[in-house]
Enzyme design. Structure first.
Site, PDB file in Angstrom:
ATOM      1  N   GLU A  11     -14.452   8.254  -3.588  1.00  0.00           N
ATOM      2  CA  GLU A  11     -13.932   6.977  -4.057  1.00  0.00           C
ATOM      3  C   GLU A  11     -13.988   5.891  -2.986  1.00  0.00           C
ATOM      4  OE1 GLU A  11     -10.927   6.546  -7.251  1.00  0.00           O
ATOM      5  OE2 GLU A  11      -9.598   6.301  -5.519  1.00  0.00           O
ATOM      6  N   ASN A  70      -4.658  14.025 -13.531  1.00  0.00           N
ATOM      7  CA  ASN A  70      -4.131  13.369 -12.348  1.00  0.00           C
ATOM      8  C   ASN A  70      -2.907  14.126 -11.849  1.00  0.00           C
ATOM      9  OD1 ASN A  70      -3.394  11.610 -10.325  1.00  0.00           O
ATOM     10  ND2 ASN A  70      -3.505   9.774 -11.587  1.00  0.00           N
ATOM     11  N   SER A  91      -6.351  13.238  -7.363  1.00  0.00           N
ATOM     12  CA  SER A  91      -5.190  12.932  -6.517  1.00  0.00           C
ATOM     13  C   SER A  91      -4.672  14.153  -5.750  1.00  0.00           C
ATOM     14  CB  SER A  91      -4.034  12.329  -7.325  1.00  0.00           C
ATOM     15  OG  SER A  91      -4.404  11.094  -7.901  1.00  0.00           O
ATOM     16  N   GLU A 142      -8.168   9.983 -18.372  1.00  0.00           N
ATOM     17  CA  GLU A 142      -7.202  10.542 -17.421  1.00  0.00           C
ATOM     18  C   GLU A 142      -5.890  10.891 -18.121  1.00  0.00           C
ATOM     19  OE1 GLU A 142      -6.616   8.682 -13.473  1.00  0.00           O
ATOM     20  OE2 GLU A 142      -4.527   8.472 -14.110  1.00  0.00           O
ATOM     21  N   LYS A 199     -12.369   2.950  -1.950  1.00  0.00           N
ATOM     22  CA  LYS A 199     -11.041   2.391  -2.213  1.00  0.00           C
ATOM     23  C   LYS A 199     -10.574   1.627  -0.975  1.00  0.00           C
ATOM     24  CE  LYS A 199      -7.570   5.307  -2.442  1.00  0.00           C
ATOM     25  NZ  LYS A 199      -6.585   6.297  -2.941  1.00  0.00           N
ATOM     26  N   LYS A 211     -13.364   2.495 -11.753  1.00  0.00           N
ATOM     27  CA  LYS A 211     -11.955   2.862 -11.791  1.00  0.00           C
ATOM     28  C   LYS A 211     -11.120   1.590 -11.837  1.00  0.00           C
ATOM     29  CE  LYS A 211      -8.525   5.922  -9.771  1.00  0.00           C
ATOM     30  NZ  LYS A 211      -8.178   6.818  -8.648  1.00  0.00           N
TER      31      LYS A 211
END
Length: 253
Positions: free
Chosen positions: A54, A181, A212, A160, A56, A115
């Site tokens: 990811e 998640n 996560s 999700e 991020k 996302k």
């Protein structure tokens, strides 16, 4: 099952409030998506763990901001063996942008997940990607039409979930890529046991992504043993040398 009136962490409430105000695209998009299931199969055939790395820049649950060129970060992740990339397009709380996603998708040849916190159909049209995230908790009864709208545009929807109820709704909506998640968005607490609890209820023909709380090779092995086909990893890859961090997790067999 709707976020309205739901108990959410203040940070998440702020994100949703901003998401409700964001417009959609100027025109309906049509995407020729790179197959995520095929990419997962190819990675496994190569003896590696399928990782969605990811991009991020920041988040409400991390400290600081990563100011590197997102395209360079993405290319380093792919060089480290990433099966796919997740790119934040939420601007206010995660430092993402649709422009970054477009630049990244042009620069790499792996599937790219958008996302974001998509709440309305027109928000699907903000940018082209290969996969798009739909969060069951936040879209509630609109999940099934959003899944259909995403597919009509060529997207591969990744739905999700965090609870058994949300998983049931995702499967009823026809989701064939489901992300579990481990983070409870009500409390922002992370428990890897969430995947271990829900994974046995995911049908074999549904591709399962663990999300996560995955930081170490031991976490990777734990999620794979629980039944995850792929793992989405953000902080553990962004914190340091992204190529080395990606390689360390993709080789955690």
């Amino acid at each position: 099952m709707n976020a309205s009136g739901d108990k959410l962490a203040p940070e998440v409430r702020s994100i949703l409030d901003a998401a409700r105000e964001r417009p959609g695209g100027d025109a309906r998009v049509s995407v020729e998506a790179r197959s995520f299931p095929d990419a997962v199969s190819a990675t496994e055939a190569d003896g590696r763990v399928p990782i969605i790395a990811e991009v991020k820049p920041t988040s409400p649950t991390t400290d600081g901001v990563r100011e590197d060129d997102p395209v360079e970060l993405a290319q380093e992740m792919v060089a480290g063996g990433a099966t796919a990339l997740s790119v934040l397009t939420e601007p206010e709380h995660f430092g993402g942008s649709t422009e970054s996603l477009s630049r990244i998708r042009e620069a790499v040849d792996v599937p790219v997940l958008r996302k974001d916190f998509i709440l309305r159909e027109e928000q699907l049209d903000a940018v082209e990607s290969d996969l798009v995230l739909l969060i069951a908790r936040f879209v509630g009864d609109d999940l099934e039409p959003l899944v259909a709208a995403a597919r009509d545009r060529g997207f591969q929807p990744l739905v999700e979930v965090h609870t058994r109820e949300e998983l049931t709704a995702a499967l009823a909506a026809g989701a064939d890529i489901v992300g579990i998640n481990n983070r409870d968005l009500g409390k922002l607490e992370v428990d890897l046991g969430t995947v271990e609890t829900l994974a046995p209820e995911v049908p074999d023909d549904v591709l399962l992504v663990a999300e996560s709380g995955i930081h170490t090779p031991a976490d990777v092995r734990r999620m794979r043993e629980a039944g995850a086909d792929a793992l989405l990893v953000g902080t553990a890859i962004m914190d340091g040398n992204v190529r080395q961090n990606t390689r360390r997790l993709t080789t955690s067999t």
